[in-house]
Scaffold this active site. Structure first.
Site, PDB file in Angstrom:
ATOM      1  N   CYS A 299      38.470  25.586  21.248  1.00  0.00           N
ATOM      2  CA  CYS A 299      39.396  25.719  22.378  1.00  0.00           C
ATOM      3  C   CYS A 299      40.848  25.786  21.931  1.00  0.00           C
ATOM      4  O   CYS A 299      41.741  25.877  22.758  1.00  0.00           O
ATOM      5  CB  CYS A 299      39.206  24.568  23.364  1.00  0.00           C
ATOM      6  SG  CYS A 299      39.772  22.986  22.720  1.00  0.00           S
TER       7      CYS A 299
ATOM      8  N   GLU B 182       0.853  -1.192   0.000  1.00  0.00           N
ATOM      9  CA  GLU B 182       0.000   0.000   0.000  1.00  0.00           C
ATOM     10  C   GLU B 182       0.885   1.236   0.000  1.00  0.00           C
ATOM     11  O   GLU B 182       2.013   1.197   0.477  1.00  0.00           O
ATOM     12  CB  GLU B 182      -0.924   0.022   1.221  1.00  0.00           C
ATOM     13  CG  GLU B 182      -0.188   0.134   2.542  1.00  0.00           C
ATOM     14  CD  GLU B 182      -1.108  -0.012   3.747  1.00  0.00           C
ATOM     15  OE1 GLU B 182      -2.092   0.737   3.822  1.00  0.00           O
ATOM     16  OE2 GLU B 182      -0.822  -0.868   4.599  1.00  0.00           O
TER      17      GLU B 182
ATOM     18  N   LYS C 246      10.977   3.139  -0.501  1.00  0.00           N
ATOM     19  CA  LYS C 246      10.865   4.584  -0.675  1.00  0.00           C
ATOM     20  C   LYS C 246      11.107   5.014  -2.119  1.00  0.00           C
ATOM     21  O   LYS C 246      11.867   4.372  -2.842  1.00  0.00           O
ATOM     22  CB  LYS C 246      11.898   5.290   0.227  1.00  0.00           C
ATOM     23  CG  LYS C 246      11.706   5.063   1.718  1.00  0.00           C
ATOM     24  CD  LYS C 246      10.540   5.881   2.225  1.00  0.00           C
ATOM     25  CE  LYS C 246      10.515   5.952   3.740  1.00  0.00           C
ATOM     26  NZ  LYS C 246      11.491   6.885   4.293  1.00  0.00           N
TER      27      LYS C 246
ATOM     28  N   TYR D  58      -6.032   7.457   7.977  1.00  0.00           N
ATOM     29  CA  TYR D  58      -6.274   6.122   7.421  1.00  0.00           C
ATOM     30  C   TYR D  58      -5.482   5.120   8.259  1.00  0.00           C
ATOM     31  O   TYR D  58      -4.444   5.452   8.839  1.00  0.00           O
ATOM     32  CB  TYR D  58      -5.900   6.034   5.943  1.00  0.00           C
ATOM     33  CG  TYR D  58      -4.439   5.779   5.701  1.00  0.00           C
ATOM     34  CD1 TYR D  58      -3.513   6.813   5.870  1.00  0.00           C
ATOM     35  CD2 TYR D  58      -3.975   4.522   5.333  1.00  0.00           C
ATOM     36  CE1 TYR D  58      -2.172   6.583   5.673  1.00  0.00           C
ATOM     37  CE2 TYR D  58      -2.634   4.287   5.131  1.00  0.00           C
ATOM     38  CZ  TYR D  58      -1.736   5.324   5.304  1.00  0.00           C
ATOM     39  OH  TYR D  58      -0.404   5.088   5.114  1.00  0.00           O
TER      40      TYR D  58
ATOM     41  N   CYS E  15      41.339  22.849  17.248  1.00  0.00           N
ATOM     42  CA  CYS E  15      39.918  22.944  17.549  1.00  0.00           C
ATOM     43  C   CYS E  15      39.461  24.394  17.474  1.00  0.00           C
ATOM     44  O   CYS E  15      40.057  25.252  18.126  1.00  0.00           O
ATOM     45  CB  CYS E  15      39.646  22.383  18.944  1.00  0.00           C
ATOM     46  SG  CYS E  15      37.966  22.666  19.518  1.00  0.00           S
TER      47      CYS E  15
ATOM     48  N   CYS F 121      39.256  16.830  18.545  1.00  0.00           N
ATOM     49  CA  CYS F 121      39.863  17.833  19.408  1.00  0.00           C
ATOM     50  C   CYS F 121      40.444  17.111  20.610  1.00  0.00           C
ATOM     51  O   CYS F 121      39.794  16.267  21.226  1.00  0.00           O
ATOM     52  CB  CYS F 121      38.790  18.828  19.846  1.00  0.00           C
ATOM     53  SG  CYS F 121      39.177  19.732  21.347  1.00  0.00           S
TER      54      CYS F 121
ATOM     55  N   ASP G 207       2.552  10.356   3.690  1.00  0.00           N
ATOM     56  CA  ASP G 207       3.457  11.132   4.513  1.00  0.00           C
ATOM     57  C   ASP G 207       2.640  11.929   5.514  1.00  0.00           C
ATOM     58  O   ASP G 207       2.106  12.982   5.208  1.00  0.00           O
ATOM     59  CB  ASP G 207       4.249  12.076   3.594  1.00  0.00           C
ATOM     60  CG  ASP G 207       5.560  12.486   4.218  1.00  0.00           C
ATOM     61  OD1 ASP G 207       5.908  11.930   5.276  1.00  0.00           O
ATOM     62  OD2 ASP G 207       6.218  13.360   3.638  1.00  0.00           O
TER      63      ASP G 207
ATOM     64  N   CYS H 192      37.855  21.785  26.619  1.00  0.00           N
ATOM     65  CA  CYS H 192      37.112  22.321  25.490  1.00  0.00           C
ATOM     66  C   CYS H 192      35.668  22.624  25.893  1.00  0.00           C
ATOM     67  O   CYS H 192      34.910  21.720  26.250  1.00  0.00           O
ATOM     68  CB  CYS H 192      37.123  21.322  24.337  1.00  0.00           C
ATOM     69  SG  CYS H 192      36.264  21.935  22.880  1.00  0.00           S
TER      70      CYS H 192
END
Length: 702
Positions: A415, A121, A320, A230, A412, A430, A125, A436
């Site tokens: 930091c 079926e 899909k 439905y 990073c 990092c 959405d 950090c």
DNA sequence: TCGCCTCGAGTTCC
DNA sequence: CTCGAGGCGA
């Protein structure tokens, strides 16, 4: 707006300000998504105060000055689903559908001549919803939520014409109809036109409009929205009218609940895929949005045997449609720092509409991905929404253009610690750890997140602001927050402060598995945390194991002449053995021990306990069965069952399934050809039964 | 050792 | 939702 204004103008402006400020309060406290800066907000409040000073007789009943930081509009009540609402496995290619059928056959051990009938079926959405009918009368409507707990939308559901108050004819004592609340394309367009005229919210697409309309506090608003429903399945049921998916759906239809007009049954792959193509061809002409076709194994006895994996049933598949694509410009590449220190490059894009939403960001995952795509800032790129949700960059449409290549930062951005790529890893991290700020904030966010301690009302906006002001540094600080501290802050008033403190208080005794997950130990996610909690039951039990395992690991020394690699292998084995938990091997085991070895982490834990946090022992609701709480091992070949099915049966009866026989094993189920495991079981005196005895046991317990 | 399956950790937009 | 990778069966 001038200062010399008439009383009429002032009254109008006060009214507008009351509405505006109330809205921003709601966004800030209730939804954690403020639209304006604190400064702009303060400006509104000050403007309101100035007007009220000039026109004291115009101060409104609902004036913001009387209720700044007012109570958030309460969330909808939560309801636990009697049976979890699962999501579906996805497929895009025809081969994946064939593979799905093959998997079903393998799992059920079907012979070649047995055919697997599937229903098909269109997948509309919308928004999943569960309708509980008792003696044929609607008693509860709930959204899907996280699958286990949804929101009570009963009064709203009652306003939807497709949802009958009573089922026609004979209905079971309890029957939960599951389906989709959605809005037709025409109704969506008309609603947006009306909203635009009234200055209300414009919805991005029909699904958002349906979701926004259903999740209203005031059912009158829902009633005014053209929602439809439905049915596509069911949840808890005292009786099921039929022994196939199709038969039950037809019964539901006979009860007066709409089902898909395109529901069909197929026994062969060819016609099934032709059906999919047919639906895809008429997609644009349908009055509602669909995103694929759903297939379900028709026979209910097979559905029961197939059971589920994680959060999806093994007997259903969503096929899909290909994701929608669009072209846009890569304007910049920013770097985000995650809780584990991972640096993630994010593409900032010229906003572009893809499948009904405007996309401005997309993850680029890591440095390798940037190199693979060969993208540079300024390039034209092709993007799509993967699975129609997460945007991704597919392709660089202007490769080789004369632009500066992107250089991944070596430090990073938050930091300035060194950023390194570990041996054999794709990610760059990092090294700042708790220095950090980004990592600390992300760890706090993880700690309170929905699947961890689930502290409501403490979202990222508040965490960041509390962190900035030094109110929140480590997890324990959360439990030391006081109402007085909150009241001393901008935009916190009595009700909102009391709500947050109450939310925190209610989580002082988290279940052990949630607590473990919240700690953010590397490789320990929800499932592993649950495995550990189930194995050790209590914090004390877990800690005792960890300490013992740490001692074992520390005590190991390379034997004379043993090379490094061999020693590491031996150590890893010892660690996995010491942790004694299914699915936890060397990698995860070492990560757990590393966490506890770190003094700072021990301090954080002590601090949490000192602040009154006490993880609750896990009481596993084991169904009474001869094997509940036992550890089983399957060995040899099984004839009527696949290994997966056997495992699923065992887990349903509250047993754990292990891979190898040890002193902890309670029962071995041995098929023909069993070898060393069977011998070991006999040596250890562990009970052994054959497959027939196992089937009898399952039949009796079920 | 290989291949399958599941899990963890990252991600978007409303 | 997707990717990479860990764990385990074969």
């Amino acid at each position: 707006m001038g200062d010399a204004q008439t009383e009429d103008e002032a009254a109008a402006e006060l009214e507008r300000l009351a509405r505006e400020i109330a809205r921003h309060n709601r966004l800030y406290h209730g939804e954690d998504a403020p639209e304006i800066s604190d400064a702009d907000y303060d400006a509104l409040v000050r403007r309101n105060a100035a007007l009220e000073r000039d026109f004291p007789h115009l101060v409104r009943e609902d004036s913001p000055s009387r209720q700044v930081g007012a109570a958030p509009e309460g969330p909808l009540a939560k309801v636990a689903h009697a049976l979890p609402m699962l999501s579906l496995d996805n497929a895009f290619a025809d081969e994946e559908v064939a593979e799905f059928v093959a998997r079903v056959r393998r799992f059920l051990k079907l012979s070649e001549d047995e055919e697997v009938a599937l229903t098909a079926e269109p997948k509309i959405d919308g928004l999943s919803c569960s309708l509980r009918y008792e003696k044929g009368v609607l008693v509860l409507a709930a959204t899907r939520g996280d699958g286990s707990v949804g929101e009570d939308v009963t009064p709203n559901a009652r306003t939807i014409a497709d949802i009958p108050e009573r089922l026609r004819g004979e209905a079971p004592a309890v029957f939960e109809i599951r389906g989709e609340v959605y809005m037709s394309k025409a109704d969506f367009a008309a609603l947006n036109a009306r909203q635009a005229e009234a200055g209300g919210k414009i919805f991005a697409n029909p699904r958002n409009a349906a979701a926004g309309s259903l999740r209203q506090k005031d059912p009158a608003i829902t009633a005014a929205r053209p929602l439809r429903f439905y049915a596509h399945g069911w949840g808890e049921a005292t009786a099921v009218p039929g022994d196939t998916q199709l038969a039950v759906m037809r019964s539901i239809e006979a009860w007066g609940v709409p089902v898909s007009a395109d529901l069909e049954r197929f026994t062969d792959l060819g016609p099934l895929l032709a059906f999919y193509r047919g639906i895809e061809a008429k997609r644009a002409d349908l009055g509602f949005d669909i995103d694929g076709v759903v297939y379900k194994v028709d026979r209910l006895d097979w559905q029961r045997r197939l059971g589920q994996v994680a959060r999806a049933p093994r007997w259903a598949l969503a096929h899909k449609f290909p994701a929608e694509r669009a072209e846009t410009i890569l304007e910049a590449i920013d770097i985000q720092v995650g809780r584990t220190g991972k640096l993630t490059p994010v593409a900032r894009l010229t906003p572009v509409s893809v499948g009904g939403v405007t996309v401005t960001n997309a993850t680029l995952h890591n440095a390798d991905e940037i190199a693979r795509l060969g993208v540079r800032v300024g390039d034209r790129v092709l993007i799509q929404r993967a699975g129609d949700v997460i945007p991704q960059v597919l392709e660089n449409l202007t490769p080789g253009a004369d632009r500066a290549p992107y250089i991944f930062p070596a430090r990073c951005p938050q930091c300035d610690s060194e950023a390194v790529r570990e041996e054999g890893e794709v990610d760059i991290r990092c090294t700042g750890g708790l220095i950090c700020p980004a990592q600390r904030v992300e760890r706090l966010r993880h700690f309170v997140s929905r699947h961890a301690l689930d502290i409501e009302g403490l979202g990222i906006v508040h965490i960041e602001s509390f962190f900035r002001d030094g109110l929140l540094q480590s997890p324990a600080d959360i439990f030391r927050l006081t109402k007085a501290q909150l009241l001393g802050r901008e935009r916190w008033a009595e009700v909102s402060a009391a709500n947050l403190i109450a939310a925190i208080d209610s989580k002082r005794r988290p279940p052990l598995d949630r607590f473990l997950y919240a700690l953010g130990i590397r490789h320990v996610g929800e499932v592993t945390a649950r495995d550990l909690a189930r194995r050790y039951r209590s914090w004390a039990g877990l800690e005792a194991m960890v300490d013992a395992a740490l001692a074992v690991r520390a005590g190991l020394q390379p034997a004379l002449g043993e090379d490094e690699r061999k020693f590491a292998l031996r150590r890893d084995k010892a660690v996995a053995a010491a942790i004694e938990t299914p699915n936890i091997g060397p990698e995860v085991g070492n990560a757990i021990l590393d966490f506890f070895e770190e003094t700072h982490n021990r301090e954080v834990l002590q601090d949490l306990f000192a602040a009154g946090v006490a993880p609750q022992d896990v009481v596993w609701e084991t169904k009474a069965s001869p094997v509940s709480g036992k550890t089983l091992v399957f060995t040899g070949s099984l004839e009527t069952l696949s290994r997966d099915e056997a495992k699923a049966q065992a887990e349903k009866l509250g047993a754990k399934v292990a891979g190898s026989v040890s002193a902890k094993t309670d029962l071995v189920i041995a098929g023909p050809g069993a070898g060393s495991k069977l011998k070991k079981a006999q040596d250890l005196g562990v009970a052994v039964i054959d497959e027939a005895a196992w089937n009898a046991l399952v039949a009796e317990a079920g």
